[in-house]
Design an enzyme around this catalytic site. Structure first.
Site, PDB file in Angstrom:
ATOM      1  N   ASN A   9     -30.849  -1.299 -16.007  1.00 58.13           N
ATOM      2  CA  ASN A   9     -30.651  -0.215 -16.978  1.00 58.13           C
ATOM      3  C   ASN A   9     -29.149  -0.051 -17.175  1.00 58.13           C
ATOM      4  O   ASN A   9     -28.460   0.462 -16.296  1.00 58.13           O
ATOM      5  CB  ASN A   9     -31.280   1.068 -16.424  1.00 58.13           C
ATOM      6  CG  ASN A   9     -30.941   2.288 -17.268  1.00 58.13           C
ATOM      7  OD1 ASN A   9     -30.464   2.165 -18.394  1.00 58.13           O
ATOM      8  ND2 ASN A   9     -31.182   3.477 -16.716  1.00 58.13           N
ATOM      9  N   TRP A  10     -28.663  -0.507 -18.321  1.00 56.42           N
ATOM     10  CA  TRP A  10     -27.211  -0.484 -18.551  1.00 56.42           C
ATOM     11  C   TRP A  10     -26.709   0.915 -18.899  1.00 56.42           C
ATOM     12  O   TRP A  10     -25.497   1.126 -18.984  1.00 56.42           O
ATOM     13  CB  TRP A  10     -26.840  -1.444 -19.683  1.00 56.42           C
ATOM     14  CG  TRP A  10     -27.080  -2.903 -19.384  1.00 56.42           C
ATOM     15  CD1 TRP A  10     -27.629  -3.450 -18.234  1.00 56.42           C
ATOM     16  CD2 TRP A  10     -26.781  -4.020 -20.231  1.00 56.42           C
ATOM     17  NE1 TRP A  10     -27.691  -4.811 -18.334  1.00 56.42           N
ATOM     18  CE2 TRP A  10     -27.172  -5.197 -19.551  1.00 56.42           C
ATOM     19  CE3 TRP A  10     -26.221  -4.139 -21.513  1.00 56.42           C
ATOM     20  CZ2 TRP A  10     -27.019  -6.471 -20.101  1.00 56.42           C
ATOM     21  CZ3 TRP A  10     -26.068  -5.414 -22.066  1.00 56.42           C
ATOM     22  CH2 TRP A  10     -26.463  -6.562 -21.361  1.00 56.42           C
ATOM     23  N   LYS A  11     -27.598   1.835 -19.126  1.00 56.88           N
ATOM     24  CA  LYS A  11     -27.216   3.196 -19.524  1.00 56.88           C
ATOM     25  C   LYS A  11     -26.242   3.134 -20.717  1.00 56.88           C
ATOM     26  O   LYS A  11     -26.390   2.295 -21.580  1.00 56.88           O
ATOM     27  CB  LYS A  11     -26.626   3.964 -18.348  1.00 56.88           C
ATOM     28  CG  LYS A  11     -27.524   3.915 -17.115  1.00 56.88           C
ATOM     29  CD  LYS A  11     -27.155   4.934 -16.099  1.00 56.88           C
ATOM     30  CE  LYS A  11     -27.982   4.716 -14.831  1.00 56.88           C
ATOM     31  NZ  LYS A  11     -27.970   5.841 -13.942  1.00 56.88           N
ATOM     32  N   HIS A  95     -36.789   8.597 -17.882  1.00 53.28           N
ATOM     33  CA  HIS A  95     -35.689   8.491 -16.911  1.00 53.28           C
ATOM     34  C   HIS A  95     -35.193   9.902 -16.588  1.00 53.28           C
ATOM     35  O   HIS A  95     -35.140  10.766 -17.471  1.00 53.28           O
ATOM     36  CB  HIS A  95     -34.564   7.633 -17.494  1.00 53.28           C
ATOM     37  CG  HIS A  95     -33.548   7.251 -16.459  1.00 53.28           C
ATOM     38  ND1 HIS A  95     -32.572   8.116 -16.029  1.00 53.28           N
ATOM     39  CD2 HIS A  95     -33.372   6.112 -15.751  1.00 53.28           C
ATOM     40  CE1 HIS A  95     -31.844   7.517 -15.105  1.00 53.28           C
ATOM     41  NE2 HIS A  95     -32.308   6.291 -14.917  1.00 53.28           N
ATOM     42  N   GLU A  97     -32.352  11.070 -16.262  1.00 55.70           N
ATOM     43  CA  GLU A  97     -31.245  11.522 -17.118  1.00 55.70           C
ATOM     44  C   GLU A  97     -31.769  12.026 -18.460  1.00 55.70           C
ATOM     45  O   GLU A  97     -31.224  12.970 -19.029  1.00 55.70           O
ATOM     46  CB  GLU A  97     -30.220  10.377 -17.289  1.00 55.70           C
ATOM     47  CG  GLU A  97     -29.422  10.168 -16.011  1.00 55.70           C
ATOM     48  CD  GLU A  97     -28.906   8.757 -15.789  1.00 55.70           C
ATOM     49  OE1 GLU A  97     -28.872   7.957 -16.734  1.00 55.70           O
ATOM     50  OE2 GLU A  97     -28.537   8.452 -14.631  1.00 55.70           O
ATOM     51  N   GLU A 167     -37.941   6.871  -8.815  1.00 53.82           N
ATOM     52  CA  GLU A 167     -36.491   7.015  -8.746  1.00 53.82           C
ATOM     53  C   GLU A 167     -36.145   8.417  -8.256  1.00 53.82           C
ATOM     54  O   GLU A 167     -36.055   9.355  -9.070  1.00 53.82           O
ATOM     55  CB  GLU A 167     -35.876   6.817 -10.135  1.00 53.82           C
ATOM     56  CG  GLU A 167     -36.080   5.442 -10.710  1.00 53.82           C
ATOM     57  CD  GLU A 167     -34.933   5.060 -11.637  1.00 53.82           C
ATOM     58  OE1 GLU A 167     -34.367   3.987 -11.426  1.00 53.82           O
ATOM     59  OE2 GLU A 167     -34.579   5.854 -12.521  1.00 53.82           O
ATOM     60  N   GLY A 173     -27.281   6.686  -8.783  1.00 57.05           N
ATOM     61  CA  GLY A 173     -25.842   6.664  -9.021  1.00 57.05           C
ATOM     62  C   GLY A 173     -25.027   7.300  -7.912  1.00 57.05           C
ATOM     63  O   GLY A 173     -23.838   7.557  -8.082  1.00 57.05           O
ATOM     64  N   SER A 213     -29.686   3.576  -6.512  1.00 54.49           N
ATOM     65  CA  SER A 213     -28.664   2.896  -5.718  1.00 54.49           C
ATOM     66  C   SER A 213     -29.174   1.616  -5.057  1.00 54.49           C
ATOM     67  O   SER A 213     -28.839   1.339  -3.898  1.00 54.49           O
ATOM     68  CB  SER A 213     -28.061   3.853  -4.682  1.00 54.49           C
ATOM     69  OG  SER A 213     -27.410   4.933  -5.339  1.00 54.49           O
ATOM     70  N   GLY A 234     -29.358   0.534 -11.916  1.00 50.19           N
ATOM     71  CA  GLY A 234     -28.338   1.023 -12.832  1.00 50.19           C
ATOM     72  C   GLY A 234     -27.013   0.324 -12.575  1.00 50.19           C
ATOM     73  O   GLY A 234     -26.755  -0.784 -13.040  1.00 50.19           O
ATOM     74  N   GLY A 235     -26.158   0.975 -11.795  1.00 48.50           N
ATOM     75  CA  GLY A 235     -24.785   0.513 -11.580  1.00 48.50           C
ATOM     76  C   GLY A 235     -24.665  -0.961 -11.221  1.00 48.50           C
ATOM     77  O   GLY A 235     -23.828  -1.681 -11.785  1.00 48.50           O
TER      78      GLY A 235
HETATM   79  C1  PEP Z   1     -31.041   4.124 -12.837  1.00 46.17           C
HETATM   80  O1  PEP Z   1     -30.248   4.336 -13.721  1.00 46.17           O
HETATM   81  O2  PEP Z   1     -32.249   4.101 -13.107  1.00 46.17           O
HETATM   82  C2  PEP Z   1     -30.546   3.905 -11.475  1.00 46.17           C
HETATM   83  C3  PEP Z   1     -31.410   3.723 -10.523  1.00 46.17           C
HETATM   84  O3  PEP Z   1     -29.187   3.900 -11.317  1.00 46.17           O
HETATM   85  P1  PEP Z   1     -28.379   3.406  -9.985  1.00 46.17           P
HETATM   86  O4  PEP Z   1     -28.939   2.049  -9.608  1.00 46.17           O
HETATM   87  O5  PEP Z   1     -26.960   3.334 -10.431  1.00 46.17           O
HETATM   88  O6  PEP Z   1     -28.630   4.420  -8.923  1.00 46.17           O
END
Ligand code: PEP
Length: 250
Positions: A9-11, A95, A97, A167, A173, A213, A234-235
């Site tokens: 997920n590039w956000k 999600h 967010e 999640e 994050g 994470s 994500g990251g």
């Molecule tokens: C996400 O955006 O769904 C996520 C899990 O981010 P991260 O891996 O950065 O925690």
């Protein structure tokens, strides 16, 4: 046998040029990935370009969000068939967010999920509890409640095209991952909820990703758990070397 699914997920990161560079790096290092599915979810603005780049490769395209209507006066929104049009197979819905910043509720997530299915997109539906909810012992009730509410009016046949992503909000994050044992316990509770709703045989076919994470140094332990069938990243999906290491989990 559930095929593991690793999705990035590039956000709200990556221009078209930056996305192309990342995907070129992924394609260069991917090798044989016949036993796992790899998905990238760029921002809307890069979907078409990245869709062209991954066509015919082992990488599948996903979007990060969709609206529940098929067309109309909905300024700023993007319809499911528009995502199909630019090559998407998957779309993330719910999600945290989107729930926290953009006001998604279980009901709107359900509408988006059903709209995606109606137009042959495969939704990745995110569920997860906050830190206060976990600390007060409500995590399982919250998460399984989100699963039930998100799947209202979804048939067993449709469910075969749905991926769930657990999640925990406090792990996204933050660098603060759920322990593999805690994640497994929640995944098992989610699968038990699916079994109640659809029967055990169907529940056993549904893939449940863990997200929060996920990094090169924790992916192997997470993926070794019985009910963890993939990762939503994500990251660590924003750099080719870290995402490749996650894709190539042991
Ligand atoms: C996400 O955006 O769904 C996520 C899990 O981010 P991260 O891996 O950065 O925690």
């Amino acid at each position: 046998m559930r095929t593991p699914i690793i999705a990035g997920n590039w956000k709200m990161y990556k221009t078209v040029a930056e996305g192309r560079e990342l995907v070129a790096g992924l394609l260069a290092g991917l090798g044989q990935v016949a036993d796992r599915e790899v998905v990238v979810c760029p921002p809307y603005t890069a979907l078409y370009a990245i869709g062209e780049q991954v066509a015919g490769t082992p990488i599948t395209l996903g979007a990060q969000e969709v609206f529940s209507e098929s067309q109309g006066a909905f300024t700023g929104a993007v319809a499911p068939q528009m995502l199909r049009d630019v090559g998407c197979t998957y779309v993330i819905v719910g999600h945290s967010e989107r729930r926290q910043i953009f006001g998604d509720t279980d009901a709107t997530v359900n509408r988006k999920l059903r709209a995606a299915l109606d137009f042959s997109l495969r939704p990745i539906m995110c569920v997860g509890e906050s830190k206060p909810q976990r600390d007060s012992g409500q995590a399982e009730a919250i998460v399984t409640g989100q699963v039930r509410a998100g799947l209202v009016d979804v048939t067993a046949t449709q469910l075969l095209n749905v991926v769930l992503a657990y999640e925990p909000i406090w792990a996204i994050g933050t660098g603060d991952t759920a322990t593999a044992a805690d994640a497994q316990a929640m995944h098992a509770a989610i699968r038990a909820t699916l079994a109640e709703l659809y029967g055990d045989a169907v529940a056993q076919t549904v893939r449940i990703q863990y997200g929060g994470s996920v990094k090169p140094d924790n992916v192997d332990e997470l993926m070794s758990q019985t009910d963890i069938d993939g990762a939503l990243v994500g990251g660590a999906s924003l750099k080719a070397d870290s995402f490749l290491r996650i894709i190539h989990f042991q």
